[in-house]
Design a protein around this motif. Sequence first.
Motif, mmCIF file in Angstrom:
data_model
loop_
_atom_site.group_PDB
_atom_site.id
_atom_site.type_symbol
_atom_site.label_atom_id
_atom_site.label_comp_id
_atom_site.label_asym_id
_atom_site.label_seq_id
_atom_site.Cartn_x
_atom_site.Cartn_y
_atom_site.Cartn_z
ATOM 1 N N ARG A 1 9.618 0.749 -3.276
ATOM 2 C CA ARG A 1 8.260 0.787 -3.831
ATOM 3 C C ARG A 1 7.204 1.134 -2.796
ATOM 4 N N THR A 2 7.362 0.656 -1.558
ATOM 5 C CA THR A 2 6.347 0.960 -0.554
ATOM 6 C C THR A 2 6.267 2.460 -0.299
ATOM 7 N N ARG A 3 7.412 3.103 -0.248
ATOM 8 C CA ARG A 3 7.432 4.558 -0.063
ATOM 9 C C ARG A 3 6.790 5.251 -1.252
ATOM 10 N N THR A 4 7.152 4.808 -2.467
ATOM 11 C CA THR A 4 6.585 5.412 -3.671
ATOM 12 C C THR A 4 5.078 5.224 -3.716
ATOM 13 N N ILE A 5 4.604 4.028 -3.341
ATOM 14 C CA ILE A 5 3.164 3.760 -3.348
ATOM 15 C C ILE A 5 2.437 4.689 -2.387
ATOM 16 N N LEU A 6 2.933 4.817 -1.167
ATOM 17 C CA LEU A 6 2.259 5.643 -0.178
ATOM 18 C C LEU A 6 2.302 7.120 -0.559
ATOM 19 N N GLU A 7 3.449 7.586 -1.042
ATOM 20 C CA GLU A 7 3.546 8.991 -1.443
ATOM 21 C C GLU A 7 2.704 9.261 -2.687
ATOM 22 N N GLY A 8 2.778 8.354 -3.659
ATOM 23 C CA GLY A 8 1.986 8.542 -4.869
ATOM 24 C C GLY A 8 0.495 8.487 -4.583
ATOM 25 N N GLU A 9 0.082 7.554 -3.716
ATOM 26 C CA GLU A 9 -1.328 7.462 -3.349
ATOM 27 C C GLU A 9 -1.804 8.742 -2.681
ATOM 28 N N SER A 10 -0.996 9.298 -1.791
ATOM 29 C CA SER A 10 -1.422 10.494 -1.066
ATOM 30 C C SER A 10 -1.584 11.692 -1.995
ATOM 31 N N GLY A 11 -0.809 11.717 -3.097
ATOM 32 C CA GLY A 11 -0.988 12.787 -4.069
ATOM 33 C C GLY A 11 -2.149 12.529 -5.006
ATOM 34 N N ARG B 1 9.958 7.504 -11.414
ATOM 35 C CA ARG B 1 9.698 6.771 -10.180
ATOM 36 C C ARG B 1 8.213 6.412 -10.076
ATOM 37 N N PHE B 2 7.343 7.295 -10.526
ATOM 38 C CA PHE B 2 5.901 7.032 -10.498
ATOM 39 C C PHE B 2 5.556 5.797 -11.326
ATOM 40 N N ARG B 3 6.214 5.654 -12.493
ATOM 41 C CA ARG B 3 5.903 4.529 -13.381
ATOM 42 C C ARG B 3 6.223 3.182 -12.744
ATOM 43 N N THR B 4 7.221 3.125 -11.839
ATOM 44 C CA THR B 4 7.589 1.860 -11.217
ATOM 45 C C THR B 4 6.487 1.316 -10.314
ATOM 46 N N ALA B 5 5.588 2.205 -9.872
ATOM 47 C CA ALA B 5 4.502 1.780 -8.986
ATOM 48 C C ALA B 5 3.173 2.370 -9.436
ATOM 49 N N GLN C 1 3.326 -7.063 -6.809
ATOM 50 C CA GLN C 1 4.589 -7.709 -6.481
ATOM 51 C C GLN C 1 5.171 -7.087 -5.203
ATOM 52 N N LEU C 2 4.487 -7.363 -4.097
ATOM 53 C CA LEU C 2 4.913 -6.875 -2.794
ATOM 54 C C LEU C 2 5.013 -8.054 -1.843
ATOM 55 N N THR C 3 5.934 -7.976 -0.904
ATOM 56 C CA THR C 3 6.001 -8.995 0.131
ATOM 57 C C THR C 3 4.828 -8.805 1.092
ATOM 58 N N HIS C 4 4.596 -9.812 1.919
ATOM 59 C CA HIS C 4 3.518 -9.713 2.904
ATOM 60 C C HIS C 4 3.757 -8.535 3.845
ATOM 61 N N GLY C 5 5.006 -8.337 4.259
ATOM 62 C CA GLY C 5 5.332 -7.226 5.145
ATOM 63 C C GLY C 5 5.114 -5.880 4.490
ATOM 64 N N GLU C 6 5.503 -5.763 3.218
ATOM 65 C CA GLU C 6 5.300 -4.509 2.502
ATOM 66 C C GLU C 6 3.820 -4.175 2.369
ATOM 67 N N ARG C 7 3.021 -5.199 2.089
ATOM 68 C CA ARG C 7 1.575 -4.987 1.963
ATOM 69 C C ARG C 7 0.983 -4.516 3.290
ATOM 70 N N ILE D 1 -0.496 2.622 -7.279
ATOM 71 C CA ILE D 1 -0.844 4.008 -6.932
ATOM 72 C C ILE D 1 -2.221 4.362 -7.478
ATOM 73 N N LEU D 2 -2.456 4.043 -8.751
ATOM 74 C CA LEU D 2 -3.735 4.383 -9.368
ATOM 75 C C LEU D 2 -4.874 3.541 -8.792
ATOM 76 N N LEU D 3 -4.592 2.281 -8.474
ATOM 77 C CA LEU D 3 -5.625 1.442 -7.871
ATOM 78 C C LEU D 3 -6.048 1.986 -6.505
ATOM 79 N N LEU D 4 -5.072 2.348 -5.677
ATOM 80 C CA LEU D 4 -5.409 2.897 -4.369
ATOM 81 C C LEU D 4 -5.963 4.315 -4.482
#
Length: 337
Positions: free
Chosen positions: A100-110, A35-39, A266-272, A43-46
């Motif tokens: 992906r939005t959930r994965t990004i936020l959770e991955g970023e927080s870790g 799941r981490f690889r999909t985002a 590759q995120l929608t405006h709302g997801e961003r 995640i690494l940028l943030l």
Amino acid sequence: MVPALAPSFEHVELVVTVALVVILFDGGAAIGWRRFRTAAAPILLLGVPGTFATAGLLTLFAHGVLGLGWLTAGLLGAAIAPTDPAVVFSVLGSHPVRGRTRTILEGESGANDPVGIALMLGLIALATHADASFWIVIRVFAEQMAIGLAAGLAGGLVERRLLRVGWLRTLVLVAVVYIVADRLDGSGFLAVFVMGLVVGDIEAPSQALQDRVASVAEIVAFVALGLTIHISGIDAGRWGEGLALAGFLALLARPLVVGALLGRAQLTHGERLFVMWGGLKGAVPILLAAFAVTHAVRDASLIYETVFVVVLASVVVQGSTVPAVARRLTPPGERSA
């Protein structure tokens, strides 16, 4: 003397550290490597340049607008920059957000917690050594990241071989990995998060119990930190500075950083927009401010109380509005039924 702090502050810091170790390992395991690889890119940028950019913008605001000295402003920025895994996992885990939005936020927080902690420790070393240059910040950060990553990968490979020996032995191994990384001057927090990612793709029979232990750890972390400060002891000026920083962070600094770094994702405006609003603060920023206190850094009381106000504002305002924001900004495919 630091006003409004509990006498056993070092003990509280130890309790919160143990709780965060459990939370970060469980968070990494909940995400898993696949799941981490999909985002991984966002995640690494943030998590890395995003944390530095956020800390930098907060430093400029604290110095230019609030009038704080450069070093105090830098310590304040480094403390506030990371998002918090306990809050993010708890809020997103109890509301219908996935994808992906959930994965990004959770991955970023870790990912950004070890980065923020390493940055904070480097700045504390700079603040407490009269003859030190900024090179010490770079050296401490590089050591923390490299050693923590190596220890986490090694611990994850060992855990994959011992995965079905029970949750208690798993937690013992997590503790060993953290201690080894920390004693080698690495990031123990990064080590346990990476270890969780490595073993997260393998289903463990004790995962439900492990999740409950992590939930208890979240409660323990916030209760312990709540004992370290009395809200009535924070003066009006500190409230004003903290709320000003919280507003600048939520409405300008984080949107700028997320927009710049994830502009081509590759995120929608709302997801961003949801990722911009979902950068919740919690126990980790307070713990980082506590490091300033235990290392007797100049203006430690100011840093600690200001961070507390920022976190309180983030939890009350952003945390309470995440469900409504998620409903408006994430598409149906990103929400559970």
